[in-house]
Design an enzyme around this catalytic site. Sequence first.
Site, PDB file in Angstrom:
ATOM      1  N   LYS A 137      -6.658  -7.551 -57.931  1.00  0.00           N
ATOM      2  CA  LYS A 137      -7.001  -8.836 -58.104  1.00  0.00           C
ATOM      3  C   LYS A 137      -5.576  -9.576 -58.363  1.00  0.00           C
ATOM      4  CE  LYS A 137      -7.824  -7.447 -62.979  1.00  0.00           C
ATOM      5  NZ  LYS A 137      -8.934  -7.097 -63.986  1.00  0.00           N
ATOM      6  N   TYR A 150      20.942 -25.131 -73.511  1.00  0.00           N
ATOM      7  CA  TYR A 150      20.104 -26.063 -74.039  1.00  0.00           C
ATOM      8  C   TYR A 150      19.808 -25.745 -75.491  1.00  0.00           C
ATOM      9  CZ  TYR A 150      18.546 -27.771 -69.552  1.00  0.00           C
ATOM     10  OH  TYR A 150      18.738 -28.630 -68.239  1.00  0.00           O
TER      11      TYR A 150
HETATM   12  C1  LIG Z   1      -8.797  -5.728 -64.057  1.00  0.00           C
HETATM   13  C2  LIG Z   1      -9.767  -4.668 -64.230  1.00  0.00           C
HETATM   14  C3  LIG Z   1      -9.552  -3.346 -64.132  1.00  0.00           C
HETATM   15  C4  LIG Z   1      -8.280  -2.826 -64.042  1.00  0.00           C
HETATM   16  O1  LIG Z   1      -7.633  -2.838 -65.224  1.00  0.00           O
HETATM   17  P1  LIG Z   1      -6.216  -1.863 -65.529  1.00  0.00           P
HETATM   18  O2  LIG Z   1      -5.905  -2.088 -66.938  1.00  0.00           O
HETATM   19  O3  LIG Z   1      -5.194  -3.003 -65.029  1.00  0.00           O
HETATM   20  O4  LIG Z   1      -6.130  -0.696 -65.092  1.00  0.00           O
HETATM   21  C5  LIG Z   1     -10.682  -2.460 -63.935  1.00  0.00           C
HETATM   22  N1  LIG Z   1     -11.827  -2.978 -63.980  1.00  0.00           N
HETATM   23  C6  LIG Z   1     -12.272  -4.405 -64.383  1.00  0.00           C
HETATM   24  C7  LIG Z   1     -13.521  -4.698 -64.380  1.00  0.00           C
HETATM   25  C8  LIG Z   1     -11.077  -5.267 -64.393  1.00  0.00           C
HETATM   26  O5  LIG Z   1     -11.389  -6.414 -64.504  1.00  0.00           O
END
Ligand SMILES: *Cc1c(COP(=O)(O)O)cnc(C)c1O
Length: 358
Positions: A34, A254
């Site tokens: 994602k 700045y």
């Molecule tokens: C983002 C997510 C993961 C992966 O999590 P990590 O901590 O990056 O390994 C797994 N399961 C779900 C439902 C997620 O939303």
Amino acid sequence: MKAATVKISSLALKHNIQKIKQKAPHSKIIAVVKANAYGHGLKFVSKALENDVDAFGVARLEEALILRSSGIIKPIVLLEGFFSAEDLPVIAVNNIQTVVHNRQQLEALQQSVLPNPIRVWLKIDTGMHRLGVSLEQTDEFYTQLQACATVDKEIGFISHFSRADEIDSDYTLIQNERFLQATAGKKGERSIAASGGILFWPQSHFEWIRPGIIMFGVSPTDTPSDIYGFTPVMTLTSSLIAVRSHKKGEPVGYGGIWVSDKDTKIGVVAIGYGDGYPRNIPNGTPVWINGRRVPIVGRVSMDMVTVDLGADCREQVGDEVILWGKELPIEEVAKITGLLSYELMTKLTPRVLIEYID
Ligand SMILES: *Cc1c(COP(=O)(O)O)cnc(C)c1O
């Protein structure tokens, strides 16, 4: 000379997947890609991983469709489910699997007519209290899904830990126990472990694990991942665009928030908050130049940061600067800045060039 660039190593990706398989040898892998694969580039990462994993996990239907249009044929799971009933025909046609976590989704499935049944994962709330059906509702949802014509008979179970990165907390074991009880006696594959579960809670691996950040060689805690045998996939680099003599007592940048207590040389690096480098980092946050750490001084601007190179420095315009990567763990930068490594990676803006190496 390159301005802000992330270098992405497919060798590091492959190495990390092998490490994950060593940690969870009996589990299949949903590679969580994602948010543009945590800033690493969705298409490249998925292509690089496709032969080494069993499925992909995404948070948005759009992300799933990008995977399909890039030619990915492995299963894809919508980790938060679908957001409206109109998405269901698209999900069915593209052979995407979905999480079901509430009654609206169940009813949408019951009321739809689809060209083919959809593979579903029932999300159980074991204590995160964000998404999922309650423990008491699990049997009812499972029965209804089994009876639903638009749902494939192979129903999976999914849940999520809220504190798996805290190795001293009992909460993960409580959640794991609840997950076991809610799924006991039901057939269907189970998945609860993300990176924290994979690293620290072997009893939570079950049939499917869901690695995200650890695949990218970054730890879910603030301990750099090399102690667990992982290698960072991303190196954030830029270049020195100026090396300037600077007088004792003079401010930089700045607000003039930093004043030098000695004659020195200031390096100007072509990266700033417009690239996603955090603006609110404390003075002294390190960057890596020519094999050594050098502190950031003065405010981060939109396109530049300034570093104190020291009076005797040998740096020249054009030299490479590493903001994080193997040489300087992102976990360390995250800890200093009070941000999460997850945030640092996903906040990078489209102006940052992506360069795929090896
Ligand atoms: C983002 C997510 C993961 C992966 O999590 P990590 O901590 O990056 O390994 C797994 N399961 C779900 C439902 C997620 O939303």
